[in-house]
Design a protein around this motif. Structure first.
Motif, PDB file in Angstrom:
ATOM      1  N   PRO A   1       6.787   4.883   4.766  1.00 26.20           N
ATOM      2  CA  PRO A   1       6.032   6.135   4.746  1.00 26.20           C
ATOM      3  C   PRO A   1       6.947   7.353   4.588  1.00 26.20           C
ATOM      4  O   PRO A   1       8.174   7.261   4.741  1.00 26.20           O
ATOM      5  CB  PRO A   1       5.353   6.140   6.119  1.00 26.20           C
ATOM      6  CG  PRO A   1       6.272   5.350   6.988  1.00 26.20           C
ATOM      7  CD  PRO A   1       6.855   4.283   6.105  1.00 26.20           C
TER       8      PRO A   1
ATOM      9  N   SER B   1      -1.737  -2.969   7.260  1.00 22.65           N
ATOM     10  CA  SER B   1      -0.516  -3.740   7.030  1.00 22.65           C
ATOM     11  C   SER B   1      -0.138  -3.582   5.566  1.00 22.65           C
ATOM     12  O   SER B   1      -0.984  -3.381   4.699  1.00 22.65           O
ATOM     13  CB  SER B   1      -0.717  -5.223   7.374  1.00 22.65           C
ATOM     14  OG  SER B   1      -1.654  -5.814   6.502  1.00 22.65           O
ATOM     15  N   SER B   2       1.127  -3.670   5.304  1.00 24.11           N
ATOM     16  CA  SER B   2       1.643  -3.558   3.943  1.00 24.11           C
ATOM     17  C   SER B   2       2.885  -4.423   3.849  1.00 24.11           C
ATOM     18  O   SER B   2       3.755  -4.365   4.728  1.00 24.11           O
ATOM     19  CB  SER B   2       1.978  -2.090   3.622  1.00 24.11           C
ATOM     20  OG  SER B   2       2.484  -1.953   2.309  1.00 24.11           O
TER      21      SER B   2
ATOM     22  N   TYR C   1       6.640  -1.362   3.401  1.00 23.42           N
ATOM     23  CA  TYR C   1       6.100  -0.147   4.006  1.00 23.42           C
ATOM     24  C   TYR C   1       7.195   0.865   4.286  1.00 23.42           C
ATOM     25  O   TYR C   1       8.072   0.628   5.125  1.00 23.42           O
ATOM     26  CB  TYR C   1       5.344  -0.482   5.296  1.00 23.42           C
ATOM     27  CG  TYR C   1       4.698   0.721   5.949  1.00 23.42           C
ATOM     28  CD1 TYR C   1       3.949   1.633   5.205  1.00 23.42           C
ATOM     29  CD2 TYR C   1       4.826   0.944   7.318  1.00 23.42           C
ATOM     30  CE1 TYR C   1       3.352   2.735   5.799  1.00 23.42           C
ATOM     31  CE2 TYR C   1       4.237   2.040   7.931  1.00 23.42           C
ATOM     32  CZ  TYR C   1       3.497   2.936   7.159  1.00 23.42           C
ATOM     33  OH  TYR C   1       2.913   4.030   7.760  1.00 23.42           O
TER      34      TYR C   1
ATOM     35  N   TRP D   1       0.805  -1.213   0.000  1.00 27.63           N
ATOM     36  CA  TRP D   1       0.000   0.000   0.000  1.00 27.63           C
ATOM     37  C   TRP D   1       0.846   1.275   0.000  1.00 27.63           C
ATOM     38  O   TRP D   1       0.419   2.301  -0.512  1.00 27.63           O
ATOM     39  CB  TRP D   1      -0.948  -0.004   1.197  1.00 27.63           C
ATOM     40  CG  TRP D   1      -1.929  -1.123   1.126  1.00 27.63           C
ATOM     41  CD1 TRP D   1      -1.920  -2.283   1.855  1.00 27.63           C
ATOM     42  CD2 TRP D   1      -3.053  -1.237   0.249  1.00 27.63           C
ATOM     43  NE1 TRP D   1      -2.957  -3.110   1.494  1.00 27.63           N
ATOM     44  CE2 TRP D   1      -3.682  -2.483   0.512  1.00 27.63           C
ATOM     45  CE3 TRP D   1      -3.591  -0.407  -0.734  1.00 27.63           C
ATOM     46  CZ2 TRP D   1      -4.805  -2.912  -0.180  1.00 27.63           C
ATOM     47  CZ3 TRP D   1      -4.715  -0.838  -1.421  1.00 27.63           C
ATOM     48  CH2 TRP D   1      -5.316  -2.067  -1.142  1.00 27.63           C
TER      49      TRP D   1
ATOM     50  N   PHE E   1      -1.346   6.311   7.112  1.00 32.35           N
ATOM     51  CA  PHE E   1      -0.204   5.418   6.903  1.00 32.35           C
ATOM     52  C   PHE E   1       0.806   6.006   5.926  1.00 32.35           C
ATOM     53  O   PHE E   1       2.003   5.779   6.044  1.00 32.35           O
ATOM     54  CB  PHE E   1      -0.682   4.038   6.423  1.00 32.35           C
ATOM     55  CG  PHE E   1      -1.419   4.055   5.113  1.00 32.35           C
ATOM     56  CD1 PHE E   1      -0.726   3.970   3.921  1.00 32.35           C
ATOM     57  CD2 PHE E   1      -2.801   4.149   5.073  1.00 32.35           C
ATOM     58  CE1 PHE E   1      -1.396   3.976   2.702  1.00 32.35           C
ATOM     59  CE2 PHE E   1      -3.483   4.159   3.874  1.00 32.35           C
ATOM     60  CZ  PHE E   1      -2.777   4.077   2.675  1.00 32.35           C
ATOM     61  N   TRP E   2       0.364   6.748   4.930  1.00 36.98           N
ATOM     62  CA  TRP E   2       1.261   7.334   3.936  1.00 36.98           C
ATOM     63  C   TRP E   2       2.222   8.347   4.572  1.00 36.98           C
ATOM     64  O   TRP E   2       3.354   8.518   4.129  1.00 36.98           O
ATOM     65  CB  TRP E   2       0.452   8.010   2.828  1.00 36.98           C
ATOM     66  CG  TRP E   2      -0.532   9.033   3.367  1.00 36.98           C
ATOM     67  CD1 TRP E   2      -1.814   8.790   3.766  1.00 36.98           C
ATOM     68  CD2 TRP E   2      -0.274  10.417   3.605  1.00 36.98           C
ATOM     69  NE1 TRP E   2      -2.395   9.954   4.235  1.00 36.98           N
ATOM     70  CE2 TRP E   2      -1.474  10.967   4.135  1.00 36.98           C
ATOM     71  CE3 TRP E   2       0.823  11.248   3.407  1.00 36.98           C
ATOM     72  CZ2 TRP E   2      -1.587  12.311   4.488  1.00 36.98           C
ATOM     73  CZ3 TRP E   2       0.716  12.589   3.743  1.00 36.98           C
ATOM     74  CH2 TRP E   2      -0.485  13.106   4.275  1.00 36.98           C
TER      75      TRP E   2
ATOM     76  N   GLY F   1       4.898   1.328  -0.355  1.00 37.66           N
ATOM     77  CA  GLY F   1       6.227   0.760  -0.287  1.00 37.66           C
ATOM     78  C   GLY F   1       7.293   1.738  -0.738  1.00 37.66           C
ATOM     79  O   GLY F   1       7.061   2.940  -0.878  1.00 37.66           O
TER      80      GLY F   1
END
Length: 258
Positions: free
Chosen positions: A189, A183-184, A187, A104, A172-173, A106
Motif C-alpha cells: 500500500p 487479502s492480496s 500487497y 489487488w 487497503f490502497w 501490489g
C-alpha cells in the motif's frame, strides 16, 4: 532543481535493476514451485526470516531505484500512467485466472501510484532540502512500516497499537486494510511504501543529478547483459509469472506429475 538533459543512460541503475529482477525471478520461481504447485520447498518458506529478508531486499531495491530514477525521467506522468495501467491488467488477470492469488494492490500498483503522486507533488517536494527529505522519508517509512498490520513500528518492534476503527473502511490502497475481509497475493500500500520510494528520490537529489549524469555512458562489457535486463523492467515483470508458471506446468506435465 536542474535536471540532466536526455542522453545516455545511467548504466549503474540498469545493472541494479537487472540484479533485482534476477532475484525476483528466482524468488517467484520457488514460490510457484512450493505454493502454487505444492512441491516440497526444503529451506524455502516465506514465513522464515531468511526468505522474508530476501523478499524485502527485492522490494526495497525496486522501490529505491524507481524513486531514484524519477530525477532522470522525461515524463513521470506517462511512466506512472503506463505502470498503473499494467497493474490494472495484472489485477484482472490474476482475479480471473487464479482468484486465490489475486493481486489487488501490489508493487506495480504502488509504483504507478507513487510516480503519479510524485509528479503531482514535485513542486512541493523540490522545495524540501534533499537531506531533510531523505531523513524525514526514512523516519516515516520506519515508523509506519507495520501500519497495515495495525500498529506503529518497524517489523517486530511494536511502538503503539492503532484503533481498529481506522481499518473499518478497508482502505487497503492507503495502508488501512480490514484484514478480516481483504487479502492480496502481493500487497504494497501507499503507506508506508511511498516513503521508501521518496527515499530514493531524495537520495538522488542529495547526490546531485548533474554529477550523476556525468557518470552516464556505456556499461562495462561483462555487465551489459545485466543492464539489458534492467532496461526492460516493466516488460519482464508483466511476463515473468506466466512464463515461470508455464515452464513449471510443462515440466510437471512431461514428468507425469501434473
Amino acid at each position: 532543481m536542474p535536471r540532466p538533459a536526455p542522453g545516455p543512460r545511467l548504466w549503474q541503475l540498469d545493472a541494479l535493476r537487472g540484479l533485482a529482477l534476477l532475484n525476483m525471478l528466482a524468488y517467484h520461481a520457488l514460490y510457484d514451485w512450493v505454493y502454487v504447485f505444492g512441491r516440497p520447498g526444503g529451506w524455502y518458506d516465506i514465513t522464515a526470516p531468511g526468505c522474508h529478508v530476501w523478499q524485502q531486499y527485492i522490494c526495497w531495491s525496486f522501490l529505491l531505484i524507481a524513486g531514484f530514477s524519477v530525477v532522470f525521467s522525461r515524463s513521470v506522468w506517462r511512466h506512472g500512467a503506463v505502470t498503473l495501467g499494467c497493474a490494472a491488467v495484472l489485477t484482472v488477470v490474476t482475479a480471473v485466472v487464479m482468484p486465490s492469488q489475486a493481486i489487488w494492490f501490489g508493487v506495480l500498483h504502488l509504483t504507478g501510484s507513487a510516480l503519479l503522486l510524485t509528479a503531482l507533488l514535485r513542486p512541493a517536494l523540490d522545495r524540501v532540502p534533499p537531506a531533510a527529505g531523505l531523513a524525514g522519508s526514512a523516519a516515516a517509512f520506519l515508523l509506519l512500516n507495520q501500519l497495515p498490520n495495525g500498529f506503529l513500528g518497524f517489523e517486530g518492534l511494536r511502538l503503539a497499537r492503532l484503533p481498529a476503527a481506522l481499518y473499518a473502511g478497508n482502505w487497503f490502497w492507503l495502508g488501512l486494510p480490514d484484514l478480516s475481509r481483504f487479502s492480496s497475493a502481493d500487497y504494497f500500500p501507499l503507506l508506508p511504501w511511498v516513503f521508501l520510494f521518496w527515499c530514493g528520490y531524495f537520495l538522488a537529489r542529495c547526490l546531485g543529478p548533474g554529477r550523476l549524469a556525468a557518470r552516464m555512458g556505456r556499461a562495462p562489457a561483462p555487465l551489459r547483459p545485466l543492464c539489458a535486463v534492467g532496461r526492460h523492467t516493466l516488460l519482464v515483470y508483466m511476463l515473468h509469472q506466466p512464463v515461470i508458471y508455464g515452464a513449471l506446468a510443462l515440466w510437471f506435465g512431461l514428468a507425469g506429475q501434473g
